[in-house]
Write a protein that holds these residues in place. Structure first.
Motif, PDB file in Angstrom:
ATOM      1  N   HIS A 204      -2.423 -11.030  -8.313  1.00 48.16           N
ATOM      2  CA  HIS A 204      -3.650 -10.780  -9.078  1.00 48.16           C
ATOM      3  C   HIS A 204      -3.971  -9.296  -9.250  1.00 48.16           C
ATOM      4  O   HIS A 204      -4.544  -8.899 -10.244  1.00 48.16           O
ATOM      5  CB  HIS A 204      -4.842 -11.503  -8.427  1.00 48.16           C
ATOM      6  CG  HIS A 204      -5.344 -10.849  -7.179  1.00 48.16           C
ATOM      7  ND1 HIS A 204      -4.636 -10.855  -5.998  1.00 48.16           N
ATOM      8  CD2 HIS A 204      -6.469 -10.137  -6.930  1.00 48.16           C
ATOM      9  CE1 HIS A 204      -5.317 -10.180  -5.081  1.00 48.16           C
ATOM     10  NE2 HIS A 204      -6.429  -9.736  -5.617  1.00 48.16           N
ATOM     11  N   ASP A 205      -3.604  -8.463  -8.275  1.00 46.10           N
ATOM     12  CA  ASP A 205      -3.975  -7.042  -8.347  1.00 46.10           C
ATOM     13  C   ASP A 205      -2.805  -6.154  -8.767  1.00 46.10           C
ATOM     14  O   ASP A 205      -2.835  -4.941  -8.541  1.00 46.10           O
ATOM     15  CB  ASP A 205      -4.500  -6.572  -6.982  1.00 46.10           C
ATOM     16  CG  ASP A 205      -6.001  -6.803  -6.834  1.00 46.10           C
ATOM     17  OD1 ASP A 205      -6.673  -7.016  -7.866  1.00 46.10           O
ATOM     18  OD2 ASP A 205      -6.487  -6.775  -5.697  1.00 46.10           O
ATOM     19  N   LYS A 208      -3.131  -2.682 -10.348  1.00 43.63           N
ATOM     20  CA  LYS A 208      -3.444  -1.470  -9.582  1.00 43.63           C
ATOM     21  C   LYS A 208      -2.225  -0.544  -9.474  1.00 43.63           C
ATOM     22  O   LYS A 208      -2.376   0.671  -9.354  1.00 43.63           O
ATOM     23  CB  LYS A 208      -3.932  -1.841  -8.180  1.00 43.63           C
ATOM     24  CG  LYS A 208      -5.298  -2.479  -8.185  1.00 43.63           C
ATOM     25  CD  LYS A 208      -5.779  -2.762  -6.792  1.00 43.63           C
ATOM     26  CE  LYS A 208      -7.181  -3.362  -6.841  1.00 43.63           C
ATOM     27  NZ  LYS A 208      -7.649  -3.774  -5.521  1.00 43.63           N
ATOM     28  N   HIS A 245      -8.099  -3.015 -13.874  1.00 41.73           N
ATOM     29  CA  HIS A 245      -6.799  -3.451 -13.340  1.00 41.73           C
ATOM     30  C   HIS A 245      -6.505  -4.919 -13.646  1.00 41.73           C
ATOM     31  O   HIS A 245      -5.337  -5.317 -13.685  1.00 41.73           O
ATOM     32  CB  HIS A 245      -6.691  -3.159 -11.830  1.00 41.73           C
ATOM     33  CG  HIS A 245      -7.557  -4.023 -10.967  1.00 41.73           C
ATOM     34  ND1 HIS A 245      -8.840  -3.677 -10.629  1.00 41.73           N
ATOM     35  CD2 HIS A 245      -7.335  -5.229 -10.391  1.00 41.73           C
ATOM     36  CE1 HIS A 245      -9.363  -4.635  -9.872  1.00 41.73           C
ATOM     37  NE2 HIS A 245      -8.466  -5.591  -9.717  1.00 41.73           N
ATOM     38  N   HIS A 269      -9.929 -12.588 -12.889  1.00 41.29           N
ATOM     39  CA  HIS A 269     -10.192 -12.829 -11.459  1.00 41.29           C
ATOM     40  C   HIS A 269     -11.467 -12.148 -10.961  1.00 41.29           C
ATOM     41  O   HIS A 269     -12.009 -12.537  -9.932  1.00 41.29           O
ATOM     42  CB  HIS A 269      -8.975 -12.515 -10.571  1.00 41.29           C
ATOM     43  CG  HIS A 269      -8.671 -11.072 -10.315  1.00 41.29           C
ATOM     44  ND1 HIS A 269      -7.787 -10.360 -11.087  1.00 41.29           N
ATOM     45  CD2 HIS A 269      -9.107 -10.208  -9.371  1.00 41.29           C
ATOM     46  CE1 HIS A 269      -7.689  -9.123 -10.616  1.00 41.29           C
ATOM     47  NE2 HIS A 269      -8.486  -8.998  -9.579  1.00 41.29           N
ATOM     48  N   HIS A 270     -11.976 -11.152 -11.674  1.00 39.99           N
ATOM     49  CA  HIS A 270     -13.265 -10.565 -11.275  1.00 39.99           C
ATOM     50  C   HIS A 270     -14.430 -11.159 -12.065  1.00 39.99           C
ATOM     51  O   HIS A 270     -15.581 -10.994 -11.663  1.00 39.99           O
ATOM     52  CB  HIS A 270     -13.252  -9.040 -11.443  1.00 39.99           C
ATOM     53  CG  HIS A 270     -12.447  -8.364 -10.373  1.00 39.99           C
ATOM     54  ND1 HIS A 270     -12.903  -8.203  -9.090  1.00 39.99           N
ATOM     55  CD2 HIS A 270     -11.186  -7.862 -10.383  1.00 39.99           C
ATOM     56  CE1 HIS A 270     -11.976  -7.605  -8.358  1.00 39.99           C
ATOM     57  NE2 HIS A 270     -10.914  -7.393  -9.117  1.00 39.99           N
ATOM     58  N   ASP A 288     -10.325 -13.836  -3.368  1.00 38.51           N
ATOM     59  CA  ASP A 288     -10.377 -12.369  -3.334  1.00 38.51           C
ATOM     60  C   ASP A 288     -11.571 -11.928  -2.473  1.00 38.51           C
ATOM     61  O   ASP A 288     -11.453 -11.043  -1.621  1.00 38.51           O
ATOM     62  CB  ASP A 288     -10.538 -11.855  -4.777  1.00 38.51           C
ATOM     63  CG  ASP A 288     -10.102 -10.404  -4.952  1.00 38.51           C
ATOM     64  OD1 ASP A 288      -9.437  -9.862  -4.056  1.00 38.51           O
ATOM     65  OD2 ASP A 288     -10.433  -9.823  -6.008  1.00 38.51           O
TER      66      ASP A 288
HETATM   67 FE   LIG Z   1      -8.815  -7.249  -8.339  1.00 35.04          FE
END
Ligand SMILES: [Fe+2]
Ligand SMILES: [Fe+2]
Length: 338
Positions: A204-205, A208, A245, A269-270, A288
């Motif tokens: 998911h990240d 970044k 991101h 996801h955020h 998360d």
């Molecule tokens: Fe994230």
């Protein structure tokens, strides 16, 4: 420089090149949101040459910057082909072991890693799984897919990310925590989504990895934007880089041919409420938040993490479930890391 929060006593490593030597600074603690103060006035200003270079890199903004960032995406190494092919083979219910074995014969490095991970304490078969065939019989296809995803992303997500205050291995731990958390939540709410939840959580990240360099170059802008403690780090990404991101991660997913439902979950996801009702997006979002609560692999963006008000209700979860899931996540990450 190692910094300890005087409030919660958690320690963080801040790369020296990002510290404004010669100044006194204050910033929110990523873990407890209390204020950390640092007096750097006695340390003489260094890296003047680097600063001039940084100023030049900083000058790009708006659409031009966004374009440059999206171009940079191509520099990310692809997921090893064997892993994508193996996922395809295993997704087909008619596939047999022979097909899978043929695939691994050509990639012994991955075969060796599967065996090592399959024998880790997490799966509970220490030393008993001696071949890919046994792994496939004992663990089953689903777990093999999980193992493959872990192996395919470990190297990539293990990097140090200076802009996010993440030491080597920190993003990897956070990603594993979100993967396990997502799988556990899915097993409660929609078991058929467990595998997809695990994969979405794990990557998911990934955005970044791309944004880190741009944040590092513009650190002073981020610091200024965040100083009042009212904005999240995600807001700062969007404001300063013109994309966050999660958006970058979904672009990476597209270039890796990750199936669309997973790409959507990662994109939102955020902000799962913007996903058009994607259950996976809500699952990764809550996982998360739980991963942040464990404190595993916390970076600068652990500050002011905002959980969507409707997420718990959407997934039919209660406050007490969170503690239970958190305990299981901590145990899983510890066991698989051994
Ligand atoms: Fe994230
Ligand atoms: Fe995350």
């Amino acid at each position: 420089m190692r910094v300890t929060c005087s409030n919660c006593h958690k320690g963080f490593v801040i790369p020296d090149e990002r510290l404004p030597m010669g100044k006194k600074i204050a910033f929110p603690c990523p873990a407890c949101k209390g204020t950390i103060e640092l007096d750097l006035r006695t340390t003489s200003a260094r890296n003047d040459g680097q600063r001039t270079q940084k100023k030049q890199d900083d000058s790009l903004t708006g659409q031009a910057l966004k374009k440059k960032i999206l171009r940079h995406m191509k520099d990310l190494p692809p997921i090893p082909q064997t892993i994508l092919k193996a996922r395809d083979v295993m997704a087909n219910p008619d596939s047999d072991f022979k097909e899978l074995a043929n695939l691994f014969e050509t990639d012994q490095a991955i075969a060796a890693k599967i065996l090592k991970l399959a024998n880790s304490p997490y799966y509970g078969y220490s030393g008993k799984i001696t071949s890919i065939q046994r792994a496939s019989v004992i663990l089953g296809h689903r777990t093999l897919v999980e193992l493959l995803t872990v192996i395919g992303t470990a190297g990539l997500l293990g990097n140090k990310l200076v802009g996010y205050w993440l030491d080597s291995g920190a993003l990897w731990k956070h990603s594993l925590a979100v993967a396990f958390g997502s799988k556990i939540i899915a097993s409660k709410t929609e078991p058929a989504l467990s595998n997809d939840a695990f994969t979405s959580g794990l990557i998911h990240d990934v955005g970044k990895l791309i944004l880190d360099q741009y944040i590092k170059e513009r650190w002073e802008l981020f610091e200024k934007f965040m100083v009042d403690g009212e904005h999240t780090f995600l807001d700062a990404e969007k404001k300063i880089l013109d994309l966050d991101h999660a958006e970058v991660a979904s672009e990476v997913c597209k270039s890796w041919n990750i199936p669309e439902p997973l790409t959507v979950a990662i994109r939102y996801h955020h902000h799962p409420s913007q996903s058009n009702g994607s259950e996976l997006a809500y699952i990764v979002h809550v996982a998360d938040a739980i991963a942040m609560m464990t404190g595993l692999g916390l970076g600068i963006d652990g500050t002011l993490y905002q959980m969507d008000d409707k997420a718990m209700e959407f997934l039919n979860l209660r406050e007490e479930n969170l503690n239970d899931i958190m305990g299981k996540v901590l145990e899983a990450v510890q066991k698989i890391s051994e």
